[in-house]
Design an enzyme around this catalytic site. Structure first.
Site, PDB file in Angstrom:
ATOM      1  N   ARG A 204       0.415  -0.681   0.156  1.00  0.00           N
ATOM      2  CA  ARG A 204      -0.096  -0.219  -0.476  1.00  0.00           C
ATOM      3  C   ARG A 204       1.054   1.446  -0.322  1.00  0.00           C
ATOM      4  O   ARG A 204       1.714   1.034   0.743  1.00  0.00           O
ATOM      5  CB  ARG A 204      -0.648  -0.088   0.763  1.00  0.00           C
ATOM      6  CG  ARG A 204      -1.435   1.532   1.996  1.00  0.00           C
ATOM      7  CD  ARG A 204      -2.792   1.540   0.429  1.00  0.00           C
ATOM      8  NE  ARG A 204      -3.590   2.793   0.561  1.00  0.00           N
ATOM      9  CZ  ARG A 204      -4.367   2.863   1.663  1.00  0.00           C
ATOM     10  NH1 ARG A 204      -5.040   2.076   2.147  1.00  0.00           N
ATOM     11  NH2 ARG A 204      -5.650   3.926   1.452  1.00  0.00           N
TER      12      ARG A 204
ATOM     13  N   ASP B 283      -9.364  -0.840   7.833  1.00  0.00           N
ATOM     14  CA  ASP B 283     -10.591   0.764   8.456  1.00  0.00           C
ATOM     15  C   ASP B 283     -10.508  -0.197   9.666  1.00  0.00           C
ATOM     16  O   ASP B 283     -11.351  -1.281   9.338  1.00  0.00           O
ATOM     17  CB  ASP B 283     -11.160   0.511   7.419  1.00  0.00           C
ATOM     18  CG  ASP B 283     -11.169   1.950   6.521  1.00  0.00           C
ATOM     19  OD1 ASP B 283     -10.117   1.818   6.611  1.00  0.00           O
ATOM     20  OD2 ASP B 283     -11.759   2.102   5.421  1.00  0.00           O
TER      21      ASP B 283
ATOM     22  N   ARG C 113      -5.794   0.196  -4.930  1.00  0.00           N
ATOM     23  CA  ARG C 113      -5.097   0.455  -3.307  1.00  0.00           C
ATOM     24  C   ARG C 113      -5.244  -1.529  -3.044  1.00  0.00           C
ATOM     25  O   ARG C 113      -5.646  -1.707  -3.729  1.00  0.00           O
ATOM     26  CB  ARG C 113      -5.645   0.910  -2.194  1.00  0.00           C
ATOM     27  CG  ARG C 113      -6.670   0.201  -1.883  1.00  0.00           C
ATOM     28  CD  ARG C 113      -7.646   1.359  -0.906  1.00  0.00           C
ATOM     29  NE  ARG C 113      -7.608   2.412  -1.750  1.00  0.00           N
ATOM     30  CZ  ARG C 113      -8.138   4.038  -0.477  1.00  0.00           C
ATOM     31  NH1 ARG C 113      -8.200   3.093   0.341  1.00  0.00           N
ATOM     32  NH2 ARG C 113      -7.491   4.405  -1.461  1.00  0.00           N
TER      33      ARG C 113
ATOM     34  N   ASP D 265      -6.939  -2.186   2.272  1.00  0.00           N
ATOM     35  CA  ASP D 265      -7.228  -1.055   3.129  1.00  0.00           C
ATOM     36  C   ASP D 265      -7.245  -1.883   4.403  1.00  0.00           C
ATOM     37  O   ASP D 265      -8.440  -3.172   3.918  1.00  0.00           O
ATOM     38  CB  ASP D 265      -8.320  -0.044   2.014  1.00  0.00           C
ATOM     39  CG  ASP D 265      -8.546   1.017   2.474  1.00  0.00           C
ATOM     40  OD1 ASP D 265      -7.448   1.408   3.383  1.00  0.00           O
ATOM     41  OD2 ASP D 265      -9.771   1.667   2.520  1.00  0.00           O
TER      42      ASP D 265
END
Length: 169
Positions: free
Chosen positions: A91, A106, A101, A104
């Site tokens: 990333r 989160d 990307r 990811d």
């Protein structure tokens, strides 16, 4: 707001996704990486879902999943861990919002805490309107209560699916 004692395990929810360079493999490796951490214990992992990109449509579809963990890491320490796993998976943060990307990760929920910090907002601001978060989360934790928003099951029922599909394993 109820906070667990310092160092006490908290139920956290992580959103995983990507759309570049074998994203399903990257999501699986991120799961494994998180599971190997000393102060992290996997509680549940959703199916993998294919979803359309949120931002520019001239990019590949995303692979998404959610993972419920128990951890004694503090919220910012957990965020640092997630960002280090993203970096290991290639990333690169270029500042492009909703762009393609490799991975990811989160931090969507950290116990029942509401966190407003320059580096971290929890519950994640987009949680209640993102099908690629709500539908996988409803699969594993439908009765989970999101601080200030309600129960996952009801949030998922109110959220259009926007063509999200469960991927065949």
């Amino acid at each position: 707001m109820h906070r667990p004692p310092e160092g006490a395990p908290a139920l956290c929810v992580i959103g995983l996704g990507g759309n570049l360079d074998a994203p399903a493999d990257r999501v699986r490796r991120a799961r494994e990486s998180l599971g190997r951490q000393e102060r992290v214990r996997e509680l549940a992992f959703s199916s993998l879902y294919k979803s359309r990109p949120m931002g520019p449509q001239d990019q590949p579809d995303y692979v998404n999943a959610v993972m419920a963990i128990e951890t004694s890491l503090a919220p910012l320490d957990l965020l640092d861990l997630l960002q280090s796993i993203e970096s290991l998976e290639g990333r690169v943060r270029l500042g492009e919002r909703w762009g393609p990307r490799t991975l990811d990760l989160d931090l969507l929920l950290y116990g029942d805490q509401v966190i407003q910090h320059p580096r971290l907002v929890v519950p994640h601001p987009g949680l209640a309107v993102r099908e690629f978060v709500l539908h996988p989360l409803a699969e594993i934790l439908p009765d989970l209560e999101v601080p200030g928003l309600g129960r996952i099951r009801e949030l998922a029922e109110q959220c259009p699916d926007n063509g999200i599909e469960v991927m065949v394993p």
